[in-house]
Design a protein around this motif. Sequence first.
Motif, PDB file in Angstrom:
ATOM      1  N   SER A 314       0.839  -1.207   0.000  1.00  0.00           N
ATOM      2  CA  SER A 314       0.000   0.000   0.000  1.00  0.00           C
ATOM      3  C   SER A 314       0.871   1.253   0.000  1.00  0.00           C
ATOM      4  O   SER A 314       0.554   2.224  -0.694  1.00  0.00           O
ATOM      5  N   SER A 315       1.983   1.220   0.735  1.00  0.00           N
ATOM      6  CA  SER A 315       2.854   2.403   0.747  1.00  0.00           C
ATOM      7  C   SER A 315       3.482   2.627  -0.624  1.00  0.00           C
ATOM      8  O   SER A 315       3.644   3.758  -1.070  1.00  0.00           O
ATOM      9  N   LEU A 316       3.809   1.527  -1.274  1.00  0.00           N
ATOM     10  CA  LEU A 316       4.369   1.640  -2.620  1.00  0.00           C
ATOM     11  C   LEU A 316       3.365   2.315  -3.559  1.00  0.00           C
ATOM     12  O   LEU A 316       3.719   3.249  -4.297  1.00  0.00           O
ATOM     13  N   LEU A 317       2.111   1.872  -3.511  1.00  0.00           N
ATOM     14  CA  LEU A 317       1.091   2.483  -4.379  1.00  0.00           C
ATOM     15  C   LEU A 317       0.906   3.959  -4.035  1.00  0.00           C
ATOM     16  O   LEU A 317       0.831   4.818  -4.924  1.00  0.00           O
ATOM     17  N   GLU A 318       0.859   4.249  -2.737  1.00  0.00           N
ATOM     18  CA  GLU A 318       0.700   5.644  -2.307  1.00  0.00           C
ATOM     19  C   GLU A 318       1.831   6.515  -2.834  1.00  0.00           C
ATOM     20  O   GLU A 318       1.604   7.576  -3.414  1.00  0.00           O
ATOM     21  N   ASP A 319       3.047   6.038  -2.620  1.00  0.00           N
ATOM     22  CA  ASP A 319       4.195   6.859  -3.009  1.00  0.00           C
ATOM     23  C   ASP A 319       4.298   7.011  -4.522  1.00  0.00           C
ATOM     24  O   ASP A 319       4.677   8.074  -5.021  1.00  0.00           O
ATOM     25  N   LEU A 320       3.954   5.958  -5.234  1.00  0.00           N
ATOM     26  CA  LEU A 320       3.965   6.073  -6.698  1.00  0.00           C
ATOM     27  C   LEU A 320       2.945   7.127  -7.130  1.00  0.00           C
ATOM     28  O   LEU A 320       3.216   7.961  -7.995  1.00  0.00           O
ATOM     29  N   GLN A 321       1.784   7.093  -6.480  1.00  0.00           N
ATOM     30  CA  GLN A 321       0.755   8.062  -6.851  1.00  0.00           C
ATOM     31  C   GLN A 321       1.185   9.479  -6.475  1.00  0.00           C
ATOM     32  O   GLN A 321       1.080  10.384  -7.290  1.00  0.00           O
ATOM     33  N   ASP A 322       1.691   9.634  -5.277  1.00  0.00           N
ATOM     34  CA  ASP A 322       2.128  10.964  -4.842  1.00  0.00           C
ATOM     35  C   ASP A 322       3.166  11.558  -5.781  1.00  0.00           C
ATOM     36  O   ASP A 322       3.226  12.766  -5.960  1.00  0.00           O
ATOM     37  N   ARG A 323       3.972  10.726  -6.343  1.00  0.00           N
ATOM     38  CA  ARG A 323       5.033  11.232  -7.218  1.00  0.00           C
ATOM     39  C   ARG A 323       4.587  11.304  -8.682  1.00  0.00           C
ATOM     40  O   ARG A 323       5.398  11.577  -9.558  1.00  0.00           O
ATOM     41  N   GLY A 324       3.335  10.997  -8.917  1.00  0.00           N
ATOM     42  CA  GLY A 324       2.843  11.043 -10.292  1.00  0.00           C
ATOM     43  C   GLY A 324       3.360   9.914 -11.160  1.00  0.00           C
ATOM     44  O   GLY A 324       3.362   9.999 -12.384  1.00  0.00           O
ATOM     45  N   LEU A 325       3.822   8.849 -10.519  1.00  0.00           N
ATOM     46  CA  LEU A 325       4.431   7.760 -11.287  1.00  0.00           C
ATOM     47  C   LEU A 325       3.492   6.585 -11.506  1.00  0.00           C
ATOM     48  O   LEU A 325       3.770   5.704 -12.320  1.00  0.00           O
ATOM     49  N   LEU A 326       2.382   6.572 -10.787  1.00  0.00           N
ATOM     50  CA  LEU A 326       1.540   5.376 -10.842  1.00  0.00           C
ATOM     51  C   LEU A 326       0.954   5.156 -12.229  1.00  0.00           C
ATOM     52  O   LEU A 326       0.827   4.027 -12.686  1.00  0.00           O
ATOM     53  N   GLN A 327       0.637   6.245 -12.910  1.00  0.00           N
ATOM     54  CA  GLN A 327       0.019   6.079 -14.228  1.00  0.00           C
ATOM     55  C   GLN A 327       0.966   5.405 -15.230  1.00  0.00           C
ATOM     56  O   GLN A 327       0.515   4.858 -16.226  1.00  0.00           O
ATOM     57  N   ASP A 328       2.258   5.488 -14.969  1.00  0.00           N
ATOM     58  CA  ASP A 328       3.211   4.836 -15.874  1.00  0.00           C
ATOM     59  C   ASP A 328       3.870   3.615 -15.253  1.00  0.00           C
ATOM     60  O   ASP A 328       4.794   3.053 -15.829  1.00  0.00           O
ATOM     61  N   THR A 329       3.421   3.269 -14.059  1.00  0.00           N
ATOM     62  CA  THR A 329       4.026   2.122 -13.394  1.00  0.00           C
ATOM     63  C   THR A 329       2.974   1.063 -13.108  1.00  0.00           C
ATOM     64  O   THR A 329       2.043   1.296 -12.340  1.00  0.00           O
ATOM     65  N   LEU A 330       3.137  -0.049 -13.753  1.00  0.00           N
ATOM     66  CA  LEU A 330       2.238  -1.171 -13.517  1.00  0.00           C
ATOM     67  C   LEU A 330       2.755  -1.959 -12.312  1.00  0.00           C
ATOM     68  O   LEU A 330       3.920  -2.342 -12.275  1.00  0.00           O
ATOM     69  N   VAL A 331       1.885  -2.169 -11.342  1.00  0.00           N
ATOM     70  CA  VAL A 331       2.271  -2.956 -10.171  1.00  0.00           C
ATOM     71  C   VAL A 331       1.482  -4.273 -10.212  1.00  0.00           C
ATOM     72  O   VAL A 331       0.257  -4.266 -10.191  1.00  0.00           O
ATOM     73  N   VAL A 332       2.214  -5.346 -10.333  1.00  0.00           N
ATOM     74  CA  VAL A 332       1.589  -6.665 -10.464  1.00  0.00           C
ATOM     75  C   VAL A 332       1.777  -7.425  -9.155  1.00  0.00           C
ATOM     76  O   VAL A 332       2.886  -7.445  -8.604  1.00  0.00           O
ATOM     77  N   TRP A 333       0.721  -8.017  -8.684  1.00  0.00           N
ATOM     78  CA  TRP A 333       0.800  -8.876  -7.487  1.00  0.00           C
ATOM     79  C   TRP A 333       0.441 -10.284  -7.925  1.00  0.00           C
ATOM     80  O   TRP A 333      -0.668 -10.525  -8.397  1.00  0.00           O
ATOM     81  N   THR A 334       1.396 -11.196  -7.830  1.00  0.00           N
ATOM     82  CA  THR A 334       1.143 -12.514  -8.409  1.00  0.00           C
ATOM     83  C   THR A 334       1.902 -13.590  -7.642  1.00  0.00           C
ATOM     84  O   THR A 334       2.558 -13.325  -6.642  1.00  0.00           O
ATOM     85  N   SER A 335       1.800 -14.793  -8.148  1.00  0.00           N
ATOM     86  CA  SER A 335       2.323 -15.950  -7.436  1.00  0.00           C
ATOM     87  C   SER A 335       2.441 -17.077  -8.451  1.00  0.00           C
ATOM     88  O   SER A 335       2.088 -16.905  -9.613  1.00  0.00           O
ATOM     89  N   GLU A 336       2.956 -18.251  -8.019  1.00  0.00           N
ATOM     90  CA  GLU A 336       2.992 -19.330  -9.003  1.00  0.00           C
ATOM     91  C   GLU A 336       1.643 -20.019  -9.178  1.00  0.00           C
ATOM     92  O   GLU A 336       1.368 -20.617 -10.185  1.00  0.00           O
ATOM     93  N   PHE A 337       0.806 -19.928  -8.163  1.00  0.00           N
ATOM     94  CA  PHE A 337      -0.562 -20.472  -8.209  1.00  0.00           C
ATOM     95  C   PHE A 337      -1.255 -20.041  -6.933  1.00  0.00           C
ATOM     96  O   PHE A 337      -0.651 -19.359  -6.098  1.00  0.00           O
ATOM     97  N   GLY A 338      -2.527 -20.441  -6.809  1.00  0.00           N
ATOM     98  CA  GLY A 338      -3.246 -20.136  -5.578  1.00  0.00           C
ATOM     99  C   GLY A 338      -3.217 -21.328  -4.640  1.00  0.00           C
ATOM    100  O   GLY A 338      -2.354 -22.200  -4.748  1.00  0.00           O
TER     101      GLY A 338
END
Lengths: 429, 368, 535
Positions: A314-338
């Motif tokens: 969440s802090s990463l998303l916040e900081d990316l947004q605050d810096r205007g970087l989120l629109q150009d930064t894709l943040v993927v949350w993934t795993s090998e399976f569920g």
Amino acid sequence: MKMNSINNPCPWHQHRLRRDLLKGAMITAAGWALPNWGALSHSRTIAAEAKRAGKRCIMLYMEGGVSQIDTFDMKPGRPTAGPFRPIHSTVSGIEVCEYLPRMARHTDKLAVIRSMKTKSVDHGIGGYHMHTCYPSSEKVPHAEIGAMIAKYCDNPESDLPSFVKMGPAGCNAGSGYLGPTYEPFTLDTDGRLPGFANPSVSQEVQDRRGKLLEFMEQQHAREHPARPFAAHREAELRTIRLMRARKAFDVADAWNKARDRYGNTPFGRGCFTALKLVEAGVPFIEIGHDGYDSHNDNFPVHKANLKVLDPAWSSLLEDLQDRGLLQDTLVVWTSEFGRTPAINGQGGRDHFGRAWTVVLAGGGIRGGQTYGASNRDGFEVADKPVDEGAYFATIYKAMGVDHRAVHYLGSRPIWATPDGSMPIPELIG
Amino acid sequence: MDQPFANSRLMYSLPWNSAYITSLAFIGNYQVAAANKNGDILVWNLDVPEGKTPSPARRLVGHSNEINRILVTPDSMTLISVSSDHTVKYWDARSVEGEPGTVVLNDGFVPKGVTEKVDKVPEPPEPIQANVVIQRPLRDLRNHAEWIHGLAQTPDGKTLVTGDDDGVIIVWDLPGGRELRRWQATQWISSLGVSPDGKTVAASQHTPFIRFKSGLEEFVPHFHFWDVETGKSRKDLSKEIKEGMSAVRYSPDGRWLVAGHGNVQTEKDQGKILVIDPADGKKIREFPGHPVGTNDLAFHPDGKHLFSCGRDQQIKVWNLESGKLVRDFGKFADRGVWIGAIAISLDGRLLAAADRAGQVVVYSLNPF
Amino acid sequence: MVSLSPRFYLTCLAVALLMPGWAQSEDRLLRRVIDRETQAVWADQKIAPPGRATDTVFLRRVYLDLVGMIPAYDETVAFLADNHPSKRELLIDKLLADPRHARQQAQVWDILLLGRSPNGIGHPNNRTRFRQWLGDQFQNNVPYDRFVQKLLTAEEDGSQLFYVVHRDADELAAATMRIFLGRQLQCAKCHNHPFEPWTQRDYYGMAGFFVRTYVKEGEQQDHVTRFFVAEKSTGDVSFTVVPKDAPPGFKGTPVKPKFLDGEELHEPALPQDFKEPESKGKTAPPPPLFSRRQKVVDWITSRENPFLAQAVVNRVWAQLLGRGLVHPADDFHSANAPSHPALLRVMQAEFVEHGFDLKWLIREMVNSNAYQAEDTGAVDDAMPKFYERARVRPLSAEEWLASLHLATGLGIESAVKSAPSGDMLKYLGQPTDGQGAFQGSLSEHLFLHNGDGFRGLCHPRNGNLPEQLVKSEEGWEAKVERMFLSILSRPPTAVERQQFVQYLNPEPSDAKVRSQRMEEAFWVLVTCSEFRFNR
């Protein structure tokens, strides 16, 4: 043979860029180009720089297989539910686990894919498949997604590597057929530079012998224009620049201020380092977070992990947004399976690929939505199944990378995603 | 006497697979209570005619999440439960009054076979339903804000101690249900015990990552003796006890303190049971315990024997004096299913054990 | 081309042999055929023929290609001082007779057969053992067809690793076809081959020869496992349509082994009540009643099979000249025409005629003008298509380390014994992309800058060359001369000499400074492009 030269989508474009750069560097009076790092200190400059240079991707990889039912696809009241309770988020209709309270405030940014249906449900093969889009059984040196994005989203002027990895690795495929230019540059678990990236000799010696080396290279280059020599010189130059720019990886001071928000964990520090690297123009960073393979004690294990994950992500998303970087930064949350909906005799959940969840956010993604669905107890996909091909194609689309880019292994063509893979239009924003 | 518990035999197998069973307690000599993941407690009356199988008599309803541990006060009047719904609840252990109700004993998923490789969830079986009396809690204490795993009382029934996943330890006036003192530990309280004199709380702290991760020094497991008066650590045993403990128990006579290693993902060669001198914290001896993890511990009222169960599907009996394994009870659960909880009746004649797939078994111990 | 029969080639050869004067003349030598054919294509393409490489350039190139390391200082000095008109030819003969040549060939074939970092071979000593076995074959100059037969029959101690790495029938069919016959069959697994008449049926037909083959592990000694390549008497490949089109539960139909472009294998029926014998313990498993694998090995190595010779002459050509006449070297198909078709035909026929003699083949190629072409020129391709400039290749990790030992004066024996560490293999072992183009990596250069194993070699100590030079009484110019001849196998240019003398002996300086400068200068010369490549 002709086929190769005609169809190869990336002949020497990048090398020419780099060679021009190299040429520029060679005539610099001091011998080596100054790193471009120095100017990037003010956040507005940073945002502008990142924007100019293009898209970025940060991949948060939950090593071991993260449980969808205990995070973003909860089944309250069903026998497959665990002790975690869903909480409301900023988007009505999207409920998340009570141990992701800060992520619940960011669901407007998230596209939650609840209908992943994947084929490789053991760690080695699953990690490979979810990093390369292909099964390891093909025995082809496929390139990891990081190498692919590094190749197509790289900023040739950057001093920093284009594909950075931190934390436990879910896959060792590396750059495969794309070659060592795009190999992952692996940092220590907490985002610190590996030992061998620190100069073994003083700056004075580096400069002195660097000049002599440059002299030798110039002598040689005069009569030897072949590309391999240029590639070698270019790699040397990038290495020098990397060592000069290594302060980019030294986030210690800033980290002291950010630590409480991100959580004082290697993963938290990794996410913060990723933020800094994105600011510095690195196109792809993967951060591993391990210990999800909860065949026993699924719930305490996931709770412990989510408490590390939630503040960092969440802090990463916040900081990316605050810096205007989120629109150009894709943040993927993934795993090998569920993990299996059924809870086994050890209070655990096992490997499960038939209906699980990944989350995309930021650059190129339409947030605030769920896509697809699992059925009532989570045993099957009920709506809009997403396979590896569609998942990768969607990420590539969001990154502006041709998901059908073709490369060759010898004479064998290999596409970034298999035949028939299509990006999911609803997810692209 | 040469072979204590040699004539033990299985008396009853009581099915209840709604969700895994987490804790057991005897009420007197002939009633056993079991608590499960869903937050339900069932009480069976074991005093049934020869040849009959007991059926559940009471259902204690009130928790909304997994119950982690239950105990019954020494006077057998009150049952106390702690839960992941963040509450401590008191129940009338003796009353048979309540509204009529039912419980379905086989409505759980049979985990066996419901895995990646199986396309379909098996059809549910014919429901096995029992008529029960529904009872509600006497007290509902909401002083914790996290999952509560730590629960212990003094043998005089005056002091209760609880501990949660925020590291909060609370000392209560047991009869009044009144918080007397609280203090903050650094990590999750995985289990705790209180000394019979009520002066010391021994608590294991452990954050259950699958394996210890470098760089997470602050998550190293801890073990402390806490001074109940001051809420301060009196003795730090973290260097001697390096793992998370799933069960920490004082013997009622105060002679022994035992701790079973068995929290999350214990390595194969671990799961030991430590016997500790409550006075100075020194290790007296170590039982090999249960490979892969010890889950629960119970002192036999004879004062000489310790019962344990674990992830190796075994129930074992140890002689505290000689340090010998007296016997084990063999495996009764399906392959891989843990024995999660045990309890012994006040007179020491009955042993109850629960596996994690949905049954409570009762043994006659015939110790003498 | 593919469909032409061996008879065609024999006819060509016969015609060639009957040409007047051919048989007696030096023109008959393959090296002269190579010269004529490459010359003809240069003329055709209007490319100015390249000049001849200088002695120093030739020397380094031929040492690396034939013995896998640069020449030692003494060897360099001797060759450069030699005035014999045939000194190159003599040197080639000498190197082909050097035991290091067999070692080099073993390294090349080991990587070709197993890949750089294969899975499943267990302890590294297994690979060392396999390289020894390969080395023995090359040392004895076993005819190539016989070599392939021994490798694929895999009965000799130490010869089995190919099967350990390529474990299943699909992989074995694809790998044997690609490596020994130069054909890419694997595309026919999922769909019919795009360029050839091969169908999925052909693919599964070839896989059928290997489907019963398996590897059993025997006893271990000194971390070397005794592997048995065994075969069952039962088992078939199942052919399915593209898997996604197959109905659920459909397991496919069993396919009989079938030679590519040939007949189905006729095999005796199994006895009615046949039961597969169990193979217990660590001993050799029982042989099959009928060996399918032996049949396909016989077919692959038969002198009637034109693909075997054709593929290997092209491969050896690529090994020495960079680009195969058919390129990539293992991708013969009708849409991939050879750059010098006539040359390929003659080489193939002559190779058969010379009894599959690899050493002869290499000798002829290395004596050709194309091989000895100069290394300078405007072309920037690493492997120019018409061989108008010598190819540029990076040293393999093994060559690099052995050469480093020679460059720093540790001697030939030390170089021969050297084996790259895991780090070296990781950072320098695979510097190419999927199509073989060189790419430098950050890791390689970080290793060169900061890796301990590498720096230690440049540091003056234990009588190595840096120390010898620091201690020696000779003049600075002579020292620089020795450095260059040792490391780059050439004397320094005037400007290099001047730069290095200055660098090594700055004003003011003392013993410590000079020692430090010596280490730095060595570092520069072993780090530069000229050292990293065959130049």
